[in-house]
Write a protein that holds these residues in place. Sequence first.
Motif, PDB file in Angstrom:
ATOM      1  N   UNK A   1     -15.774 -45.575  35.901  1.00 35.77           N
ATOM      2  CA  UNK A   1     -16.608 -45.635  36.995  1.00 35.77           C
ATOM      3  C   UNK A   1     -18.157 -46.236  36.691  1.00 35.77           C
ATOM      4  N   UNK A   2     -18.666 -45.410  35.633  1.00 36.77           N
ATOM      5  CA  UNK A   2     -20.031 -46.021  35.449  1.00 36.77           C
ATOM      6  C   UNK A   2     -19.956 -47.584  35.003  1.00 36.77           C
ATOM      7  N   UNK A   3     -18.946 -47.865  34.165  1.00 33.32           N
ATOM      8  CA  UNK A   3     -19.091 -49.218  33.757  1.00 33.32           C
ATOM      9  C   UNK A   3     -18.528 -50.243  34.633  1.00 33.32           C
ATOM     10  N   UNK A   4     -17.687 -50.053  35.679  1.00 30.07           N
ATOM     11  CA  UNK A   4     -17.290 -50.967  36.691  1.00 30.07           C
ATOM     12  C   UNK A   4     -18.191 -51.051  37.831  1.00 30.07           C
ATOM     13  N   UNK A   5     -18.976 -49.976  37.997  1.00 32.32           N
ATOM     14  CA  UNK A   5     -19.696 -50.141  39.163  1.00 32.32           C
ATOM     15  C   UNK A   5     -20.954 -51.309  39.204  1.00 32.32           C
ATOM     16  N   UNK A   6     -21.353 -51.469  38.368  1.00 25.45           N
ATOM     17  CA  UNK A   6     -22.453 -53.008  38.148  1.00 25.45           C
ATOM     18  C   UNK A   6     -21.422 -54.007  38.798  1.00 25.45           C
ATOM     19  N   UNK A   7     -20.338 -54.052  38.336  1.00 30.52           N
ATOM     20  CA  UNK A   7     -19.444 -55.287  38.490  1.00 30.52           C
ATOM     21  C   UNK A   7     -19.282 -55.351  40.163  1.00 30.52           C
ATOM     22  N   UNK A   8     -18.940 -54.169  40.284  1.00 28.69           N
ATOM     23  CA  UNK A   8     -18.748 -54.114  42.128  1.00 28.69           C
ATOM     24  C   UNK A   8     -19.962 -54.516  42.746  1.00 28.69           C
ATOM     25  N   UNK A   9     -21.152 -54.002  42.259  1.00 28.95           N
ATOM     26  CA  UNK A   9     -22.186 -54.338  43.049  1.00 28.95           C
ATOM     27  C   UNK A   9     -22.359 -55.726  43.190  1.00 28.95           C
ATOM     28  N   UNK A  10     -22.222 -56.395  41.960  1.00 27.17           N
ATOM     29  CA  UNK A  10     -22.372 -57.694  41.985  1.00 27.17           C
ATOM     30  C   UNK A  10     -21.448 -58.707  42.820  1.00 27.17           C
ATOM     31  N   UNK A  11     -20.230 -58.233  42.768  1.00 23.49           N
ATOM     32  CA  UNK A  11     -19.175 -58.783  43.629  1.00 23.49           C
ATOM     33  C   UNK A  11     -19.535 -58.510  45.179  1.00 23.49           C
ATOM     34  N   UNK A  12     -20.029 -57.500  45.474  1.00 21.74           N
ATOM     35  CA  UNK A  12     -20.668 -57.188  46.806  1.00 21.74           C
ATOM     36  C   UNK A  12     -21.701 -58.110  47.282  1.00 21.74           C
ATOM     37  N   UNK A  13     -22.824 -58.138  46.165  1.00 24.15           N
ATOM     38  CA  UNK A  13     -23.716 -58.910  46.385  1.00 24.15           C
ATOM     39  C   UNK A  13     -23.571 -60.407  46.756  1.00 24.15           C
ATOM     40  N   UNK A  14     -22.529 -60.774  46.029  1.00 28.86           N
ATOM     41  CA  UNK A  14     -22.096 -62.395  46.087  1.00 28.86           C
ATOM     42  C   UNK A  14     -21.294 -62.535  47.238  1.00 28.86           C
ATOM     43  N   UNK A  15     -21.171 -61.585  48.205  1.00 29.07           N
ATOM     44  CA  UNK A  15     -20.508 -62.096  49.487  1.00 29.07           C
ATOM     45  C   UNK A  15     -21.561 -61.840  50.636  1.00 29.07           C
ATOM     46  N   UNK A  16     -22.829 -61.546  50.292  1.00 27.12           N
ATOM     47  CA  UNK A  16     -23.735 -61.440  51.468  1.00 27.12           C
ATOM     48  C   UNK A  16     -24.424 -62.858  51.709  1.00 27.12           C
TER      49      UNK A  16
END
Length: 78
Positions: free
Chosen positions: A63-78
Amino acid sequence: MARTSGRAATGSAEGHAVAALGFFFIVLPCLAVVSFTSFAACRAQQHRAFKVLAYVCLSVGLVCGLTPVAVLMYASTL
C-alpha cells in the motif's frame, strides 16, 4: 524572536500542497522499505505468529509503495 515572511507565517495553500507531496513521495516510500524489511525478517522466523505478521507487513508495504504511483496516475488525468 526570528521574523518570518508573511507568506510562510500564514500557512498558505501552496505550503500544504508541498507538505502533502512530501508525504506521498518521501514518507510513504520510506515506510514501504521498512515494511518490506520487516516482512523479510518476520518471514525468516519459525513461529506461526511471525509468519502472519510478515504478510501484514507485506500488505502495508505494498500500500505504501503503490500509493505514490496512484497519486501520479490521478494527477495525470487532471
